[in-house]
Write a protein that holds these residues in place. Structure first.
Motif, PDB file in Angstrom:
ATOM      1  N   ILE A   1       0.822  -1.212   0.000  1.00 33.75           N
ATOM      2  CA  ILE A   1       0.000   0.000   0.000  1.00 33.75           C
ATOM      3  C   ILE A   1       0.856   1.263   0.000  1.00 33.75           C
ATOM      4  CG2 ILE A   1      -0.249   0.245   2.502  1.00 33.75           C
ATOM      5  CD1 ILE A   1      -3.266   0.835   1.957  1.00 33.75           C
ATOM      6  N   HIS A   2       2.081   1.188   0.539  1.00 30.99           N
ATOM      7  CA  HIS A   2       2.989   2.327   0.474  1.00 30.99           C
ATOM      8  C   HIS A   2       3.178   2.774  -0.976  1.00 30.99           C
ATOM      9  CE1 HIS A   2       4.430   2.824   4.566  1.00 30.99           C
ATOM     10  NE2 HIS A   2       4.710   1.540   4.668  1.00 30.99           N
ATOM     11  N   ASP A   3       3.546   1.820  -1.829  1.00 30.71           N
ATOM     12  CA  ASP A   3       3.875   2.151  -3.214  1.00 30.71           C
ATOM     13  C   ASP A   3       2.633   2.313  -4.077  1.00 30.71           C
ATOM     14  OD1 ASP A   3       6.821   2.035  -3.025  1.00 30.71           O
ATOM     15  OD2 ASP A   3       6.425  -0.029  -2.438  1.00 30.71           O
TER      16      ASP A   3
ATOM     17  N   GLU B   1      -7.052   2.241 -13.420  1.00 27.36           N
ATOM     18  CA  GLU B   1      -8.227   1.617 -14.031  1.00 27.36           C
ATOM     19  C   GLU B   1      -8.407   0.175 -13.584  1.00 27.36           C
ATOM     20  OE1 GLU B   1      -8.536   0.221 -18.421  1.00 27.36           O
ATOM     21  OE2 GLU B   1      -9.289   2.284 -18.385  1.00 27.36           O
ATOM     22  N   ARG B   2      -7.316  -0.604 -13.604  1.00 26.65           N
ATOM     23  CA  ARG B   2      -7.411  -2.014 -13.208  1.00 26.65           C
ATOM     24  C   ARG B   2      -6.055  -2.511 -12.735  1.00 26.65           C
ATOM     25  NH1 ARG B   2      -7.463  -2.187 -18.886  1.00 26.65           N
ATOM     26  NH2 ARG B   2      -5.798  -3.457 -19.812  1.00 26.65           N
ATOM     27  N   VAL B   3      -6.090  -3.635 -12.014  1.00 22.47           N
ATOM     28  CA  VAL B   3      -4.860  -4.256 -11.510  1.00 22.47           C
ATOM     29  C   VAL B   3      -4.883  -5.747 -11.802  1.00 22.47           C
ATOM     30  CG1 VAL B   3      -4.732  -2.562  -9.646  1.00 22.47           C
ATOM     31  CG2 VAL B   3      -5.729  -4.806  -9.204  1.00 22.47           C
ATOM     32  N   PHE B   4      -3.693  -6.315 -11.847  1.00 22.37           N
ATOM     33  CA  PHE B   4      -3.542  -7.769 -11.929  1.00 22.37           C
ATOM     34  C   PHE B   4      -2.441  -8.160 -10.967  1.00 22.37           C
ATOM     35  CE2 PHE B   4      -1.569 -11.627 -13.767  1.00 22.37           C
ATOM     36  CZ  PHE B   4      -2.666 -12.469 -13.689  1.00 22.37           C
ATOM     37  N   ALA B   5      -2.710  -9.131 -10.096  1.00 23.18           N
ATOM     38  CA  ALA B   5      -1.766  -9.453  -9.028  1.00 23.18           C
ATOM     39  C   ALA B   5      -1.532 -10.950  -8.903  1.00 23.18           C
ATOM     40  CB  ALA B   5      -2.286  -8.911  -7.693  1.00 23.18           C
TER      41      ALA B   5
ATOM     42  N   LEU C   1      -7.054   0.203  -3.776  1.00 25.90           N
ATOM     43  CA  LEU C   1      -6.052  -0.385  -4.664  1.00 25.90           C
ATOM     44  C   LEU C   1      -5.481  -1.674  -4.077  1.00 25.90           C
ATOM     45  CD1 LEU C   1      -3.823   2.492  -6.110  1.00 25.90           C
ATOM     46  CD2 LEU C   1      -4.912   0.643  -7.385  1.00 25.90           C
ATOM     47  N   ALA C   2      -5.145  -1.640  -2.790  1.00 23.42           N
ATOM     48  CA  ALA C   2      -4.580  -2.826  -2.145  1.00 23.42           C
ATOM     49  C   ALA C   2      -5.588  -3.968  -2.120  1.00 23.42           C
ATOM     50  CB  ALA C   2      -4.128  -2.480  -0.730  1.00 23.42           C
TER      51      ALA C   2
END
Length: 320
Positions: free
Chosen positions: A172-174, A186-190, A299-300
């Motif tokens: 979450i820092h970054d 817009e979107r994330v992939f993890a 985000l996280a």
């Protein structure tokens, strides 16, 4: 300025170290264990309390600095609001969006000055990188690697219901920093690999601008390895790099040549606390309020959801 500290663990000690050098009077410290040794160690002329409510009633501070585990944040903010005391709250704001929204509503209803400690925004080299003009954003890369944080009371970091895991507590820092630099995502992939006391993950980000980001975070390093972190921001008019391992920690390359700078003397913790105190003094809003902290948490949690499902997740999907 009079402050109470809620908590007596690692982060409370980090903040106490800074207060010892600031024009701020620590008047109380609370922890369920009764932090007498903590108060004596730092030489504060402060009282030690077993609960925050009594501390705030007895000492009437200007604000309370909440440095307790994530799952306790909501209750402590409620306590501060009932006492009418302004709040500096360590990140993340909460472990769930529902709790985060209740925190935002609570401080708003009570008319409190409120800030969440996203310290990377105040770290000198990161701050400098944010302020530089590098043209149209292209690719961002951030890494933050550390051993598992086994110093939490009752091993609370190992309990994902309490800590949220590596994305919510460390990445979450970054995630917050890159969103601050380049705008909404817009979107994330993890992807994530974890066991009882080891976790390593990465998140790719698609910003609404079309830029791409990569965040790698680890709680899987050997105990002998200190926290290390890196940053790279690439635009069509410049490249910025930072690494905690470099002797010259800040480099910038542009068409006009290269620049190397050293970080400022004050670290990010001192700068964020001084920022909050200054905002209390002049009555203006702190830089990182509840809404910014909620978006960082979103985000996280999107990264967490993507890692669980194995598919990309849009930010619009993460509403609860």
């Amino acid at each position: 300025m009079r402050v109470c500290i809620a908590g007596a663990g690692f982060m409370a000690r980090t903040h106490a170290t800074e207060y010892a050098e600031m024009d701020v009077e620590v008047v109380g410290v609370s922890s369920p264990s009764g932090p007498v040794e903590f108060v004596e160690e730092f030489g504060f002329e402060a009282e030690a309390y077993a609960d925050a409510a009594t501390m705030l009633e007895d000492t009437e501070p200007d604000y309370v600095d909440v440095c307790t585990p994530t799952h306790t944040h909501l209750d402590l903010v409620r306590t501060a609001a009932a006492a009418g005391v302004d709040v500096f709250l360590e990140k993340p704001i909460a472990g769930t969006l529902a709790e985060a929204r209740e925190i935002a509503e609570t401080v708003d209803d009570a008319g409190l000055t409120f800030m969440v400690g996203h310290v990377v925004r105040f770290s000198p080299s990161y701050r400098t990188a944010h302020d530089l003009e590098i043209g149209t954003e292209g690719v961002a890369r951030a890494r933050r690697l550390s051993p598992f944080p086994d110093w939490g009371s009752d091993d609370w970091f190992a309990d994902r219901e309490k800590s949220g895991g590596v994305f919510v507590d460390l990445a979450i820092h970054d995630l917050d920093y890159l969103r601050w630099c380049w705008g909404d995502v817009e979107r994330v992939f993890a992807r994530r690999q974890c066991d009882a006391e080891s976790e390593h993950g990465f998140v790719t980000l698609r910003f609404e601008s079309g830029a791409v980001g990569y965040v790698e975070s680890s709680w899987a390093q050997p105990q002998s390895r200190p926290l290390t972190f890196e940053l790279e921001l690439a635009g069509d008019d410049g490249l910025v790099e930072f690494s905690s391992a470099d002797e010259s920690p800040y480099d910038e390359w542009t068409t006009d040549g290269a620049t190397v700078e050293s970080p400022l003397a004050r670290n990010g913790y001192r700068r964020e606390l001084e920022h909050f105190v200054s905002r209390l003094e002049d009555g203006s809003d702190p830089e990182v309020g509840a809404e910014e902290a909620i978006e960082a948490l979103r985000l996280a949690l999107a990264a967490e959801r993507s890692a669980d499902r194995g598919v990309p997740v849009t930010l619009e999907e993460v509403v609860a």
